[in-house]
Design a protein around this motif. Structure first.
Motif, short mmCIF file in Angstrom:
data_model
loop_
_atom_site.label_atom_id
_atom_site.label_comp_id
_atom_site.label_asym_id
_atom_site.label_seq_id
_atom_site.Cartn_x
_atom_site.Cartn_y
_atom_site.Cartn_z
N ASP A 1 27.54 27.85 39.92
CA ASP A 1 27.99 27.38 38.61
C ASP A 1 29.51 27.47 38.46
O ASP A 1 30.05 27.18 37.39
N TRP B 1 30.26 25.40 30.26
CA TRP B 1 29.43 26.51 30.71
C TRP B 1 28.00 26.41 30.17
O TRP B 1 27.77 26.13 29.02
N LYS B 2 27.06 26.58 31.08
CA LYS B 2 25.66 26.69 30.66
C LYS B 2 25.07 27.85 31.45
O LYS B 2 25.55 28.19 32.53
N GLN C 1 31.56 30.04 38.37
CA GLN C 1 32.11 31.07 37.48
C GLN C 1 32.86 32.16 38.23
O GLN C 1 33.19 33.19 37.64
MG LIG Z 1 26.48 31.47 35.07
#
Ligand SMILES: [Mg+2]
Ligand SMILES: Nc1nc2c(ncn2[C@@H]2O[C@H](COP(=O)(O)OP(=O)(O)OP(=O)(O)O)[C@@H](O)[C@H]2O)c(=O)[nH]1
Length: 277
Positions: A93, A211-212, A95
């Motif tokens: 993702d 962001w999810k 991050q």
């Molecule tokens: Mg995440």
């Protein structure tokens, strides 16, 4: 390579078609192997990962969704088979800030740590950047994980940005590590039981506009509560009950005049008070 160590990055990914290409491309050039583990995504995660055109990239696909912990374990196994010295987790993702990677590897390269994890709470902006519900949940889980794991100096237990040595991976029973959310908490308890040296390093919290998250309080609360209890019970058993039982068994053998290790008596009698000594 990082200071003579070959480095593999495991990228767990589930329905990450929006972020996967950027996440892979951002992985620094010092990384020798990239292993994307597609956890049976329903979208184009695998095909987009292939299109990122990174050298030494391979994609392993789960036939059915098994959870983030299981995806990481699959990646760990593959990295072990490839002969990597250190295995880092950088989620699909996006991050994890690639600029933090050297800081994560440094304690391992210096021989100070067996497992290094990111701690976003060592960066002041965490209170501005991390969503409030995450902040609260993370603080509570980090405190609980101190007790569960026995590592009282660690925080930010849910940070997935980690690095582990090959030797440490070989000592853990990877089949038994919890497969879903709660995985990092369970792993820390197992690391403590084998006496691994674990260090926290500051990493940047990344919560971009797109962001999810797959975390839903109602679906993860009970599994995490359960896994914390299970991990605590398991660790106490591994560190206190089993060694005592083994020691008792050995001292029993020694009493019988049979060969056995010289184990100190578990109950050596009252400790002399200072004025008696
Ligand atoms: Mg995440
Ligand atoms: N949700 C979910 N993620 C998975 C699964 N398997 C692998 N992953 C990957 O695991 C990584 C972390 O998942 P997230 O749901 O974002 O959790 P997180 O990043 O720890 O927490 P947030 O702070 O809420 O983003 C992502 O790269 C996912 O794609 C799965 O079964 N479910």
């Amino acid at each position: 390579m990082f200071r003579g160590l070959s480095v593999a990055v495991v990228v767990p990914a589930f329905n990450e078609e929006r972020a996967i290409k950027r996440a892979i491309r951002s992985i620094p050039g010092l990384v020798d192997r990239i292993i994307v583990v597609d956890d049976a995504s329903h979208d184009r995660t695998s095909s987009l990962a292939t299109r990122s055109r990174r050298r030494s990239l391979e994609i392993v696909r789960h036939e059915a969704n098994r959870g983030v912990g299981a995806a990481i374990i699959t990646g760990y196994r593959r990295a072990l088979a490839l002969g990597s010295d250190v295995v880092v987790v950088m989620a699909g993702d996006g991050q994890m800030d690639p600029a933090d990677l050297p800081a994560l590897l440094e304690p391992i390269a210096s021989g100070r740590a067996d497992y290094v994890k990111g701690n976003r709470f060592l960066r002041r902006e965490v209170f501005r950047v991390m969503p409030k519900a995450r902040l609260v949940g993370n603080v509570l889980l980090s405190l609980a994980t101190r007790l569960v794991s026995g590592y009282w100096h660690l925080f930010d237990s849910q940070c997935g940005y980690t690095a582990i040595t090959r030797r440490t991976l070989e000592e853990i029973d990877l089949d038994r590590v919890f497969a879903r959310y709660g995985y990092p908490n369970d792993l820390l308890a197992r690391l403590h039981a084998i006496g691994a040296r674990v260090e926290d390093v500051p990493v940047r919290p990344v919560y971009g506009p797109g962001w999810k998250s797959g975390i839903r309080l109602r679906t993860v609360f009970y599994p995490i509560a359960w896994v914390l209890l299970r991990a605590l019970a398991w660790r106490l058993c591994a560190e206190w009950v089993l060694p005592r039982k083994r020691a008792l068994g050995r001292s029993h053998l020694a009493d019988d005049g049979l060969p056995g290790d010289s184990v100190p008596a578990l109950n050596p009698g009252p400790i002399p008070r200072r004025h008696e000594a």
